[in-house]
Design a protein around this motif. Structure first.
Motif, PDB file in Angstrom:
ATOM      1  N   SER A  43       0.847  -1.193   0.000  1.00 54.94           N
ATOM      2  CA  SER A  43       0.000   0.000   0.000  1.00 54.94           C
ATOM      3  C   SER A  43       0.880   1.239   0.000  1.00 54.94           C
ATOM      4  N   TYR A  44       0.808   1.997  -1.096  1.00 56.83           N
ATOM      5  CA  TYR A  44       1.604   3.217  -1.220  1.00 56.83           C
ATOM      6  C   TYR A  44       0.814   4.417  -0.742  1.00 56.83           C
ATOM      7  N   ASP A  45       1.496   5.349  -0.068  1.00 56.67           N
ATOM      8  CA  ASP A  45       0.874   6.622   0.287  1.00 56.67           C
ATOM      9  C   ASP A  45       0.881   7.530  -0.935  1.00 56.67           C
ATOM     10  N   ALA A  46       0.236   8.671  -0.826  1.00 53.47           N
ATOM     11  CA  ALA A  46       0.112   9.597  -1.961  1.00 53.47           C
ATOM     12  C   ALA A  46       1.466  10.062  -2.493  1.00 53.47           C
ATOM     13  N   ASP A  47       2.493  10.093  -1.637  1.00 50.56           N
ATOM     14  CA  ASP A  47       3.823  10.526  -2.083  1.00 50.56           C
ATOM     15  C   ASP A  47       4.672   9.380  -2.630  1.00 50.56           C
ATOM     16  N   GLY A  48       4.090   8.195  -2.743  1.00 45.01           N
ATOM     17  CA  GLY A  48       4.801   7.061  -3.329  1.00 45.01           C
ATOM     18  C   GLY A  48       5.590   6.225  -2.346  1.00 45.01           C
ATOM     19  N   LEU A  49       5.541   6.559  -1.055  1.00 45.39           N
ATOM     20  CA  LEU A  49       6.261   5.784  -0.040  1.00 45.39           C
ATOM     21  C   LEU A  49       5.319   4.816   0.666  1.00 45.39           C
ATOM     22  N   ILE A  50       5.889   3.785   1.244  1.00 46.79           N
ATOM     23  CA  ILE A  50       5.114   2.820   2.027  1.00 46.79           C
ATOM     24  C   ILE A  50       5.292   3.163   3.497  1.00 46.79           C
ATOM     25  N   ARG A  51       4.186   3.459   4.151  1.00 46.94           N
ATOM     26  CA  ARG A  51       4.197   3.760   5.580  1.00 46.94           C
ATOM     27  C   ARG A  51       3.186   2.897   6.338  1.00 46.94           C
ATOM     28  N   GLY A  52       2.436   2.112   5.594  1.00 57.72           N
ATOM     29  CA  GLY A  52       1.403   1.306   6.215  1.00 57.72           C
ATOM     30  C   GLY A  52       0.928   0.230   5.259  1.00 57.72           C
ATOM     31  N   SER A  53      -0.083  -0.475   5.704  1.00 60.50           N
ATOM     32  CA  SER A  53      -0.635  -1.551   4.887  1.00 60.50           C
ATOM     33  C   SER A  53      -2.081  -1.788   5.285  1.00 60.50           C
ATOM     34  N   HIS A  54      -2.803  -2.425   4.398  1.00 61.68           N
ATOM     35  CA  HIS A  54      -4.162  -2.846   4.735  1.00 61.68           C
ATOM     36  C   HIS A  54      -4.047  -4.113   5.574  1.00 61.68           C
ATOM     37  N   ILE A  55      -4.589  -4.056   6.767  1.00 67.08           N
ATOM     38  CA  ILE A  55      -4.505  -5.202   7.679  1.00 67.08           C
ATOM     39  C   ILE A  55      -5.367  -6.348   7.161  1.00 67.08           C
ATOM     40  N   TYR A  56      -6.489  -6.018   6.553  1.00 72.05           N
ATOM     41  CA  TYR A  56      -7.350  -7.022   5.933  1.00 72.05           C
ATOM     42  C   TYR A  56      -7.590  -6.609   4.490  1.00 72.05           C
ATOM     43  N   GLU A  57      -7.475  -7.552   3.582  1.00 70.74           N
ATOM     44  CA  GLU A  57      -7.719  -7.263   2.175  1.00 70.74           C
ATOM     45  C   GLU A  57      -8.298  -8.508   1.509  1.00 70.74           C
ATOM     46  N   GLU A  58      -9.375  -8.287   0.763  1.00 70.19           N
ATOM     47  CA  GLU A  58     -10.050  -9.399   0.074  1.00 70.19           C
ATOM     48  C   GLU A  58     -10.390 -10.540   1.044  1.00 70.19           C
ATOM     49  N   GLY A  59     -10.719 -10.192   2.280  1.00 72.10           N
ATOM     50  CA  GLY A  59     -11.095 -11.194   3.274  1.00 72.10           C
ATOM     51  C   GLY A  59      -9.926 -11.905   3.934  1.00 72.10           C
ATOM     52  N   ALA A  60      -8.707 -11.561   3.548  1.00 69.98           N
ATOM     53  CA  ALA A  60      -7.520 -12.196   4.132  1.00 69.98           C
ATOM     54  C   ALA A  60      -6.800 -11.201   5.024  1.00 69.98           C
ATOM     55  N   ARG A  61      -6.274 -11.696   6.137  1.00 64.39           N
ATOM     56  CA  ARG A  61      -5.504 -10.806   7.000  1.00 64.39           C
ATOM     57  C   ARG A  61      -4.072 -10.684   6.480  1.00 64.39           C
ATOM     58  N   HIS A  62      -3.387  -9.656   6.927  1.00 68.21           N
ATOM     59  CA  HIS A  62      -2.024  -9.400   6.477  1.00 68.21           C
ATOM     60  C   HIS A  62      -1.093 -10.509   6.979  1.00 68.21           C
ATOM     61  N   PHE A  63      -0.047 -10.736   6.225  1.00 70.69           N
ATOM     62  CA  PHE A  63       0.965 -11.747   6.548  1.00 70.69           C
ATOM     63  C   PHE A  63       1.492 -11.580   7.983  1.00 70.69           C
ATOM     64  N   ALA A  64       1.833 -10.339   8.368  1.00 71.22           N
ATOM     65  CA  ALA A  64       2.370 -10.088   9.710  1.00 71.22           C
ATOM     66  C   ALA A  64       1.336 -10.401  10.783  1.00 71.22           C
TER      67      ALA A  64
END
Length: 176
Positions: A43-64
Motif C-alpha cells: 500500500s503506497y501513500d500519496a507521495d509514493g512511499l510505504i508507511r502502512g498496509s491494509h490489515i485485511y484485504e479481500e477477506g484475508a488478513r495481512h501476513f504479519a
C-alpha cells in the motif's frame, strides 16, 4: 511445515474475465501441509512511499498479522506503522547457513523467522522513509517484519483526525 506453525504469503491478481481479484494459492502439495496464509499486498501513500498496509484485504488478513496470531480490531483496514531503522534492523542469517548442520538452531527458538530476499539485485525492494540508506529501497521482508514488530509492541500509528489537524494548524499560525 506440518511440525511448525507456518504462514505463507498470499498474493492477489486481477482476473479480467471475473472483474475481480483472486488469490494465488501454492501447489496442492504445499496446501496439503495446511499452512496459514496472509496477504502481502503493498500500500503506497500519496507521495509514493510505504508507511502502512491494509490489515485485511479481500477477506484475508495481512501476513504479519497471521504470523502474530492475535486479532486486531481497527476502525480502518489501512494501518500505518513505524518502519524499523535499517541501522538497528533485525537479526538476519543466510538461509544456506540456517539449513546447514553447523547452524545453532537455538538462535531461532521462540522467535519469528521470516524468509525473504535481502539483496537489492533480487528486486524485492520498495520505497520507504529509509530507501535512501541503501539507495535501493527497503526489502519486502523488512516491511513485513516492521509491521509484525509494531503489532507485537502495540506501536501502530494512529492518524490525526481532521479536527486535530485544524487545531494544530491554527496553533502554529497563532504562534508564528
Amino acid at each position: 511445515m506440518q511440525r511448525h506453525r507456518v504462514v505463507l504469503p498470499l498474493e492477489f491478481r486481477y482476473r479480467p474475465d471475473a472483474h475481480r481479484r483472486q488469490a494465488i494459492l501454492p501447489a496442492q502439495a504445499i496446501q496439503a501441509a495446511n499452512p496459514q496464509y496472509g496477504h502481502i499486498q503493498i500500500s503506497y501513500d500519496a507521495d509514493g512511499l510505504i508507511r502502512g498496509s491494509h490489515i485485511y484485504e479481500e477477506g484475508a488478513r495481512h501476513f504479519a498479522l497471521a504470523l502474530w496470531g492475535e486479532e486486531v480490531h481497527l476502525d480502518d483496514t489501512y494501518q500505518r506503522f513505524p518502519m524499523v531503522d535499517p541501522k538497528v534492523g533485525f537479526k538476519t542469517y543466510a538461509l544456506s547457513d540456517v539449513l546447514s548442520e553447523r547452524f545453532n538452531g537455538a538462535l531461532l527458538k521462540d522467535k519469528y523467522a521470516l524468509v525473504g530476499a535481502m539483496a537489492a539485485s533480487l528486486g524485492d525492494r520498495y520505497p520507504t522513509i529509509y530507501s535512501g540508506v541503501s539507495d535501493a529501497g527497503s526489502p519486502g521482508v523488512e516491511i513485513n517484519a516492521s509491521l509484525l514488530n509494531a503489532l507485537m509492541h502495540g506501536d501502530l500509528i494512529s492518524q490525526a483526525s481532521t479536527w486535530q489537524i485544524y487545531l494544530f494548524s491554527l496553533i502554529c499560525l497563532a504562534v508564528s
